[in-house]
Design a protein around this motif. Structure first.
Motif, PDB file in Angstrom:
ATOM      1  N   ARG A   1       4.976  46.370 -88.883  1.00  0.00           N
ATOM      2  CA  ARG A   1       5.582  46.554 -90.202  1.00  0.00           C
ATOM      3  C   ARG A   1       6.988  47.095 -90.035  1.00  0.00           C
ATOM      4  NH1 ARG A   1       4.225  50.962 -94.698  1.00  0.00           N
ATOM      5  NH2 ARG A   1       5.237  49.954 -96.459  1.00  0.00           N
ATOM      6  N   GLU A   2       7.921  46.432 -90.704  1.00  0.00           N
ATOM      7  CA  GLU A   2       9.318  46.862 -90.668  1.00  0.00           C
ATOM      8  C   GLU A   2       9.501  48.107 -91.539  1.00  0.00           C
ATOM      9  OE1 GLU A   2      11.567  45.356 -88.742  1.00  0.00           O
ATOM     10  OE2 GLU A   2      10.122  43.839 -88.122  1.00  0.00           O
ATOM     11  N   GLN A   3      10.457  48.924 -91.189  1.00  0.00           N
ATOM     12  CA  GLN A   3      10.715  50.135 -91.963  1.00  0.00           C
ATOM     13  C   GLN A   3      11.056  49.755 -93.407  1.00  0.00           C
ATOM     14  OE1 GLN A   3      13.616  52.722 -90.248  1.00  0.00           O
ATOM     15  NE2 GLN A   3      13.477  54.221 -91.879  1.00  0.00           N
ATOM     16  N   GLY A   4      10.373  50.377 -94.350  1.00  0.00           N
ATOM     17  CA  GLY A   4      10.611  50.116 -95.765  1.00  0.00           C
ATOM     18  C   GLY A   4       9.991  48.840 -96.291  1.00  0.00           C
ATOM     19  N   GLU A   5       9.293  48.100 -95.444  1.00  0.00           N
ATOM     20  CA  GLU A   5       8.694  46.831 -95.861  1.00  0.00           C
ATOM     21  C   GLU A   5       7.493  47.085 -96.772  1.00  0.00           C
ATOM     22  OE1 GLU A   5       7.450  42.700 -93.694  1.00  0.00           O
ATOM     23  OE2 GLU A   5       6.902  44.547 -92.661  1.00  0.00           O
ATOM     24  N   SER A   6       7.428  46.376 -97.880  1.00  0.00           N
ATOM     25  CA  SER A   6       6.292  46.520 -98.797  1.00  0.00           C
ATOM     26  C   SER A   6       5.062  45.839 -98.202  1.00  0.00           C
ATOM     27  CB  SER A   6       6.621  45.903-100.154  1.00  0.00           C
ATOM     28  OG  SER A   6       6.653  44.485-100.055  1.00  0.00           O
ATOM     29  N   PHE A   7       3.927  46.224 -98.710  1.00  0.00           N
ATOM     30  CA  PHE A   7       2.686  45.604 -98.250  1.00  0.00           C
ATOM     31  C   PHE A   7       2.675  44.121 -98.585  1.00  0.00           C
ATOM     32  CE2 PHE A   7      -1.810  44.432 -98.804  1.00  0.00           C
ATOM     33  CZ  PHE A   7      -2.245  44.663 -97.508  1.00  0.00           C
ATOM     34  N   GLU A   8       3.190  43.761 -99.756  1.00  0.00           N
ATOM     35  CA  GLU A   8       3.218  42.361-100.166  1.00  0.00           C
ATOM     36  C   GLU A   8       4.051  41.517 -99.204  1.00  0.00           C
ATOM     37  OE1 GLU A   8       3.458  44.964-102.268  1.00  0.00           O
ATOM     38  OE2 GLU A   8       1.511  44.635-103.219  1.00  0.00           O
ATOM     39  N   THR A   9       5.174  42.052 -98.758  1.00  0.00           N
ATOM     40  CA  THR A   9       6.013  41.332 -97.801  1.00  0.00           C
ATOM     41  C   THR A   9       5.303  41.208 -96.453  1.00  0.00           C
ATOM     42  OG1 THR A   9       8.010  42.088 -98.913  1.00  0.00           O
ATOM     43  CG2 THR A   9       8.272  41.275 -96.669  1.00  0.00           C
ATOM     44  N   LEU A  10       4.608  42.254 -96.046  1.00  0.00           N
ATOM     45  CA  LEU A  10       3.841  42.211 -94.804  1.00  0.00           C
ATOM     46  C   LEU A  10       2.762  41.129 -94.892  1.00  0.00           C
ATOM     47  CD1 LEU A  10       3.338  43.533 -92.012  1.00  0.00           C
ATOM     48  CD2 LEU A  10       1.724  45.062 -93.175  1.00  0.00           C
ATOM     49  N   VAL A  11       2.122  41.019 -96.033  1.00  0.00           N
ATOM     50  CA  VAL A  11       1.098  39.981 -96.223  1.00  0.00           C
ATOM     51  C   VAL A  11       1.742  38.592 -96.163  1.00  0.00           C
ATOM     52  CG1 VAL A  11      -0.530  38.970 -97.873  1.00  0.00           C
ATOM     53  CG2 VAL A  11      -0.519  41.435 -97.488  1.00  0.00           C
ATOM     54  N   GLN A  12       2.898  38.423 -96.791  1.00  0.00           N
ATOM     55  CA  GLN A  12       3.583  37.127 -96.743  1.00  0.00           C
ATOM     56  C   GLN A  12       3.947  36.750 -95.304  1.00  0.00           C
ATOM     57  OE1 GLN A  12       6.866  37.737 -99.428  1.00  0.00           O
ATOM     58  NE2 GLN A  12       5.691  37.071-101.214  1.00  0.00           N
ATOM     59  N   ARG A  13       4.463  37.706 -94.545  1.00  0.00           N
ATOM     60  CA  ARG A  13       4.778  37.419 -93.136  1.00  0.00           C
ATOM     61  C   ARG A  13       3.506  37.091 -92.366  1.00  0.00           C
ATOM     62  NH1 ARG A  13       7.606  40.774 -89.451  1.00  0.00           N
ATOM     63  NH2 ARG A  13       6.650  42.635 -90.310  1.00  0.00           N
ATOM     64  N   SER A  14       2.408  37.780 -92.693  1.00  0.00           N
ATOM     65  CA  SER A  14       1.124  37.508 -92.041  1.00  0.00           C
ATOM     66  C   SER A  14       0.666  36.079 -92.301  1.00  0.00           C
ATOM     67  CB  SER A  14       0.059  38.493 -92.533  1.00  0.00           C
ATOM     68  OG  SER A  14       0.400  39.815 -92.214  1.00  0.00           O
ATOM     69  N   GLU A  15       0.824  35.622 -93.542  1.00  0.00           N
ATOM     70  CA  GLU A  15       0.441  34.254 -93.890  1.00  0.00           C
ATOM     71  C   GLU A  15       1.280  33.239 -93.133  1.00  0.00           C
ATOM     72  OE1 GLU A  15      -1.056  35.161 -98.468  1.00  0.00           O
ATOM     73  OE2 GLU A  15       0.979  34.420 -98.123  1.00  0.00           O
ATOM     74  N   ILE A  16       2.558  33.511 -92.981  1.00  0.00           N
ATOM     75  CA  ILE A  16       3.456  32.582 -92.275  1.00  0.00           C
ATOM     76  C   ILE A  16       3.058  32.443 -90.812  1.00  0.00           C
ATOM     77  CG2 ILE A  16       5.833  32.287 -91.440  1.00  0.00           C
ATOM     78  CD1 ILE A  16       6.694  33.582 -94.190  1.00  0.00           C
ATOM     79  N   ILE A  17       2.817  33.577 -90.146  1.00  0.00           N
ATOM     80  CA  ILE A  17       2.472  33.475 -88.721  1.00  0.00           C
ATOM     81  C   ILE A  17       1.056  32.935 -88.530  1.00  0.00           C
ATOM     82  CG2 ILE A  17       4.137  35.243 -88.040  1.00  0.00           C
ATOM     83  CD1 ILE A  17       1.749  37.095 -87.482  1.00  0.00           C
ATOM     84  N   ALA A  18       0.157  33.206 -89.483  1.00  0.00           N
ATOM     85  CA  ALA A  18      -1.198  32.650 -89.395  1.00  0.00           C
ATOM     86  C   ALA A  18      -1.151  31.132 -89.514  1.00  0.00           C
ATOM     87  CB  ALA A  18      -2.085  33.241 -90.486  1.00  0.00           C
ATOM     88  N   ARG A  19      -0.338  30.637 -90.448  1.00  0.00           N
ATOM     89  CA  ARG A  19      -0.218  29.185 -90.631  1.00  0.00           C
ATOM     90  C   ARG A  19       0.273  28.513 -89.354  1.00  0.00           C
ATOM     91  NH1 ARG A  19       2.090  24.591 -91.726  1.00  0.00           N
ATOM     92  NH2 ARG A  19       1.645  23.417 -93.603  1.00  0.00           N
ATOM     93  N   ALA A  20       1.290  29.098 -88.740  1.00  0.00           N
ATOM     94  CA  ALA A  20       1.835  28.531 -87.502  1.00  0.00           C
ATOM     95  C   ALA A  20       0.789  28.551 -86.385  1.00  0.00           C
ATOM     96  CB  ALA A  20       3.088  29.293 -87.086  1.00  0.00           C
ATOM     97  N   ALA A  21       0.038  29.638 -86.287  1.00  0.00           N
ATOM     98  CA  ALA A  21      -0.975  29.757 -85.231  1.00  0.00           C
ATOM     99  C   ALA A  21      -2.104  28.748 -85.432  1.00  0.00           C
ATOM    100  CB  ALA A  21      -1.532  31.171 -85.194  1.00  0.00           C
ATOM    101  N   ILE A  22      -2.511  28.546 -86.667  1.00  0.00           N
ATOM    102  CA  ILE A  22      -3.568  27.569 -86.952  1.00  0.00           C
ATOM    103  C   ILE A  22      -3.098  26.172 -86.562  1.00  0.00           C
ATOM    104  CG2 ILE A  22      -4.856  26.418 -88.796  1.00  0.00           C
ATOM    105  CD1 ILE A  22      -4.764  29.209 -90.255  1.00  0.00           C
ATOM    106  N   GLN A  23      -1.907  25.813 -87.007  1.00  0.00           N
ATOM    107  CA  GLN A  23      -1.393  24.476 -86.713  1.00  0.00           C
ATOM    108  C   GLN A  23      -1.224  24.272 -85.210  1.00  0.00           C
ATOM    109  OE1 GLN A  23      -0.932  22.077 -89.273  1.00  0.00           O
ATOM    110  NE2 GLN A  23      -1.119  20.885 -87.399  1.00  0.00           N
ATOM    111  N   ARG A  24      -0.687  25.279 -84.525  1.00  0.00           N
ATOM    112  CA  ARG A  24      -0.524  25.188 -83.064  1.00  0.00           C
ATOM    113  C   ARG A  24      -1.867  25.003 -82.371  1.00  0.00           C
ATOM    114  NH1 ARG A  24       3.141  29.370 -83.369  1.00  0.00           N
ATOM    115  NH2 ARG A  24       1.524  30.828 -82.760  1.00  0.00           N
ATOM    116  N   SER A  25      -2.881  25.728 -82.821  1.00  0.00           N
ATOM    117  CA  SER A  25      -4.200  25.628 -82.192  1.00  0.00           C
ATOM    118  C   SER A  25      -4.772  24.226 -82.338  1.00  0.00           C
ATOM    119  CB  SER A  25      -5.159  26.651 -82.812  1.00  0.00           C
ATOM    120  OG  SER A  25      -4.758  27.964 -82.502  1.00  0.00           O
TER     121      SER A  25
END
Length: 107
Positions: free
Chosen positions: A20-44
């Motif tokens: 988590r980046e300093q000052g990052e909201s939970f909602e932004t952390l969730v959005q970043r989580s979705e982005i990296i999850a999507r990439a990992a699923i597609q790569r797999s």
């Protein structure tokens, strides 16, 4: 007659850690989580044609505290039909409090 070997289907399990980046909201952390999850699923799925299922878990880290943010269990056929993380994801809402979201309101 020789019987060809049966194709074996299997599941890939991927754990991803996101700081988590300093000052990052939970909602932004969730959005970043979705982005990296999507990439990992597609790569797999792209990496192995025999892969039938993928389970991606994104774990958020905030000052040394690590908690799961979301997990995405999805089959290849589901992903081909609808490659959308929120459609398949299970979210851990309690993580909002564990990562110290300043906007979190106590129940």
């Amino acid at each position: 007659m020789v019987t060809p070997p049966a194709a074996q289907a299997y599941t890939s399990r991927v754990n991803l850690y996101l700081v988590r980046e300093q000052g990052e909201s939970f909602e932004t952390l969730v959005q970043r989580s979705e982005i990296i999850a999507r990439a990992a699923i597609q790569r797999s799925f792209d990496a192995d044609v025999l892969m039938t299922d993928v389970i991606v878990t994104v774990i958020g880290d905030n000052q040394g505290i690590s908690v799961p943010i979301l997990t995405v269990p999805v089959s290849r056929s589901e992903w081909q039909l609808l490659p959308d993380v929120p459609q398949w994801a299970d979210y851990f809402e309690a993580a909002r409090y564990l990562v110290g979201d300043e906007d979190a309101v106590e129940p």
